[in-house]
Design an enzyme around this catalytic site. Structure first.
Site, PDB file in Angstrom:
ATOM      1  N   ARG A  62      -6.683  -7.784   4.191  1.00 23.64           N
ATOM      2  CA  ARG A  62      -7.062  -6.363   4.173  1.00 23.64           C
ATOM      3  C   ARG A  62      -8.072  -6.056   3.068  1.00 23.64           C
ATOM      4  O   ARG A  62      -8.789  -5.062   3.121  1.00 23.64           O
ATOM      5  CB  ARG A  62      -5.806  -5.477   4.037  1.00 23.64           C
ATOM      6  CG  ARG A  62      -6.109  -4.007   4.086  1.00 23.64           C
ATOM      7  CD  ARG A  62      -4.910  -3.067   4.276  1.00 23.64           C
ATOM      8  NE  ARG A  62      -3.628  -3.658   4.080  1.00 23.64           N
ATOM      9  CZ  ARG A  62      -2.992  -3.740   2.904  1.00 23.64           C
ATOM     10  NH1 ARG A  62      -3.550  -3.269   1.814  1.00 23.64           N
ATOM     11  NH2 ARG A  62      -1.813  -4.310   2.823  1.00 23.64           N
ATOM     12  N   TYR A 115     -22.263  13.825  15.793  1.00 18.84           N
ATOM     13  CA  TYR A 115     -21.389  13.174  16.770  1.00 18.84           C
ATOM     14  C   TYR A 115     -20.123  14.013  16.933  1.00 18.84           C
ATOM     15  O   TYR A 115     -19.535  14.462  15.955  1.00 18.84           O
ATOM     16  CB  TYR A 115     -21.054  11.770  16.257  1.00 18.84           C
ATOM     17  CG  TYR A 115     -20.328  10.898  17.241  1.00 18.84           C
ATOM     18  CD1 TYR A 115     -20.954  10.453  18.399  1.00 18.84           C
ATOM     19  CD2 TYR A 115     -19.020  10.497  17.006  1.00 18.84           C
ATOM     20  CE1 TYR A 115     -20.293   9.637  19.294  1.00 18.84           C
ATOM     21  CE2 TYR A 115     -18.350   9.681  17.896  1.00 18.84           C
ATOM     22  CZ  TYR A 115     -18.991   9.255  19.040  1.00 18.84           C
ATOM     23  OH  TYR A 115     -18.329   8.449  19.928  1.00 18.84           O
ATOM     24  N   ASP A 186     -25.728   9.612   9.060  1.00 22.12           N
ATOM     25  CA  ASP A 186     -25.341   8.725  10.152  1.00 22.12           C
ATOM     26  C   ASP A 186     -26.639   8.338  10.854  1.00 22.12           C
ATOM     27  O   ASP A 186     -27.268   9.148  11.533  1.00 22.12           O
ATOM     28  CB  ASP A 186     -24.386   9.454  11.095  1.00 22.12           C
ATOM     29  CG  ASP A 186     -23.928   8.586  12.269  1.00 22.12           C
ATOM     30  OD1 ASP A 186     -24.652   7.630  12.621  1.00 22.12           O
ATOM     31  OD2 ASP A 186     -22.873   8.880  12.850  1.00 22.12           O
ATOM     32  N   LYS A 211     -23.173   0.167  18.354  1.00 20.92           N
ATOM     33  CA  LYS A 211     -24.373   0.495  19.123  1.00 20.92           C
ATOM     34  C   LYS A 211     -25.461  -0.563  18.889  1.00 20.92           C
ATOM     35  O   LYS A 211     -25.284  -1.696  19.274  1.00 20.92           O
ATOM     36  CB  LYS A 211     -24.834   1.906  18.775  1.00 20.92           C
ATOM     37  CG  LYS A 211     -23.686   2.949  18.734  1.00 20.92           C
ATOM     38  CD  LYS A 211     -23.045   3.194  20.075  1.00 20.92           C
ATOM     39  CE  LYS A 211     -21.743   4.006  20.020  1.00 20.92           C
ATOM     40  NZ  LYS A 211     -21.789   5.253  19.259  1.00 20.92           N
TER      41      LYS A 211
END
Ligand SMILES: *Cc1c(COP(=O)(O)O)cnc(C)c1O
Length: 395
Positions: A62, A115, A186, A211
Site C-alpha cells: 500500500r 467532470y 484536470d 484515457k
C-alpha cells in the site's frame, strides 16, 4: 549505458526511457511486474536502516511498489514535475487529492463544466464541512465573486468535457496567487503532450490515466503530479486511505505511455481534420473543437496547447431522433462511455453521461439532445471520415 532521466530530451525518448532502470530484474528488457503484497527484510537492522533513510527498500504494497514507481517516475518526467503519484482510477486521484488538501471550514471553487463525478464530489464533501462554489467557464467576474477568505483550492479542467473549453492558465495562475489559492488542473483531455500546466505555475496536474495516458481502453488509473512537498503530503494520505494503484495496471500504463507522442500526433491531426470536415457539413449544426477558429477559446488554445486533442463534439442538425439515427448508422466507432484510446468511441452525452437529468436541466448546462462526442482513435483518417459521411447521409 546508463543515463540520468534529465538527459532524455525529446518527448518520445522520455516516454520510452524515463523512470526506468537500464538494467532490470534478470536483465529483462521490459519492466517486470512486481506482483507482491509485501517486501522482505533480512533482519530488523535492515528495517531500522530503511526507516532512517539509510537504505532504499520497499516496505508494504500500500506504501509503494517498484512497478507502480516506474509508472509514477515516467509520468513525472512527461509532465515536467518533481513527483507523481498513481491511483487506481482518475476519480480516486481527484477525491484523494481534495480530501488530503482540505479541512473543515475550507472552500473550493470549481468550474461548472468539470467532470460530472468531480462536481458531485464537491457536493459530497459538504458532509465534512467543506463548502464549494461552481463558476461558469471563462466568467472572470463570477470567479472573482466566488472567492472567499476560506477558499483554498481552485479546481479546473482544460479542455473540458464535452464542450472543450480551455482555461487561460496565463490569467488563472496569477489570479490564484493573488488570492493565495492552490490551482489544480484536470488535464486529462490534453495529456502532457498537448499541454503542460506546471510550466504556467499550476500546483497540481491530475489525469484520468484511463484515457490517453493508458491509451488502449484496457486499464483504469489516475495520477497527480506536482512539487515534491505537496505530493509528499498526498502520499501520506494515500498510505492511510489506501488508494494505491496496482502493479498490473501500472505495467499496462508504462507500456501505453511509450507511444503517447505517436498516438497524440495522430489523434490531434485526425480530430482537427474531422472537425473541419464536420463544420462545413450541412447536416451538422455546430462543432466544438478548440482547433477551429469558431471555438470561443481558440486563441487561448493556440497559445497554450501544442495540439488540440482527439475529441470532437458537435450538434447534429435536427432533433434527438436524427441524432440517434446518426449514431446508430456509424460503423467504425464503438458506442461506449470513455475516450482517449486507440479505438474510436462515440458517445451521446444526453443519454450516456446525463441520463438522470431532466431535459430542462440538461439544456441549462448546454447538453443538447443533438450533441455527439466523438473520441478519435488511431484508425486511418480516410476511413473514419468516409464512415461519418455515410452515417450523415442516412439522417
Ligand atoms: C474519465 C475522467 C475522469 C475520471 O477518471 P476515471 O479513470 O474514470 O475514474 C476525471 N476527469 C476527466 C476529465 C475524465 O475524462
Amino acid at each position: 549505458m546508463s543515463q540520468e532521466p534529465q538527459s532524455y530530451r525529446g518527448e518520445s525518448t522520455r516516454a520510452v526511457h524515463s523512470g526506468e532502470e537500464r538494467s532490470k530484474f534478470a536483465r529483462s528488457l521490459t519492466n517486470p511486474i512486481a506482483q507482491t503484497a509485501t517486501f522482505v527484510f533480512d533482519n530488523l537492522d535492515e528495517f531500522t536502516d530503511f526507516k532512517a533513510g539509510k537504505v532504499k527498500h520497499f516496505e508494504y504494497g500500500r506504501y509503494g511498489n517498484p512497478t507502480v514507481r516506474v509508472a509514477e517516475r515516467k509520468l513525472a518526467a512527461l509532465e515536467g514535475g518533481e513527483e507523481a503519484l498513481l491511483f487506481p482510477t482518475g476519480m480516486s486521484a481527484v477525491t484523494s487529492v481534495l480530501l488530503a488538501m482540505l479541512r473543515q471550514g475550507q472552500h473550493v471553487v470549481f468550474m461548472e463544466d468539470c467532470y460530472r463525478r468531480t462536481v458531485q464530489f464537491c457536493k459530497i464533501i459538504q458532509k465534512f464541512g467543506v463548502e464549494s462554489t461552481a463558476v461558469p467557464p471563462g466568467d472572470w467576474a463570477a470567479l472573482e465573486a466566488a472567492v472567499r477568505p476560506s477558499t483554498r483550492i481552485l479546481f479546473a479542467e482544460s479542455p473540458t468535457n464535452p464542450h472543450l473549453h480551455v482555461v487561460d492558465l496565463e490569467r488563472l495562475v496569477p489570479f490564484a496567487r493573488e488570492h493565495r489559492l492552490k490551482v489544480l488542473i484536470d488535464s486529462t483531455f490534453a495529456t502532457p503532450y498537448n499541454q503542460r500546466p506546471l510550466e504556467y505555475g499550476v500546483d497540481l496536474v491530475i489525469h484520468s490515466a484511463t484515457k490517453y495516458l493508458g491509451g488502449h481502453n484496457d486499464l483504469m488509473a489516475g495520477s497527480v503530479c506536482g512539487g515534491g512537498a505537496i505530493i509528499a503530503g498526498i502520499k501520506d494520505f494515500r498510505n492511510v486511505v489506501g488508494t494505491m494503484a496496482d502493479p498490473q495496471s501500472s505495467y499496462l500504463l508504462i507500456r501505453g505511455l511509450k507511444t503517447l507522442a505517436l498516438r497524440m500526433e495522430r489523434q490531434n491531426t485526425t480530430a482537427l481534420h474531422m472537425a473541419q470536415y464536420l463544420e462545413q457539413h450541412p447536416k451538422v449544426e455546430r462543432v466544438y473543437y478548440p482547433g477551429l477558429p469558431s471555438h470561443p477559446d481558440h486563441e487561448i488554445a493556440r497559445r497554450q496547447m501544442r495540439g488540440f486533442g482527439g475529441v470532437v463534439s458537435f450538434d447534429v442538425a435536427g432533433d434527438l431522433e436524427r441524432t440517434r439515427n446518426f449514431i446508430h448508422a456509424l460503423r467504425l466507432p464503438y458506442l461506449a462511455p470513455s475516450l482517449g484510446g486507440v479505438e474510436s468511441l462515440v458517445s451521446h452525452p444526453a443519454t450516456i453521461s446525463y441520463y438522470d437529468l431532466s431535459a430542462e436541466d440538461r439544456q441549462a448546462i448546454g447538453i443538447k439532445d443533438q450533441l455527439v462526442r466523438y473520441s478519435v482513435g488511431i484508425e486511418d483518417e480516410e476511413e473514419l471520415l468516409e464512415d461519418l459521411e455515410q452515417a450523415l447521409a442516412q439522417v
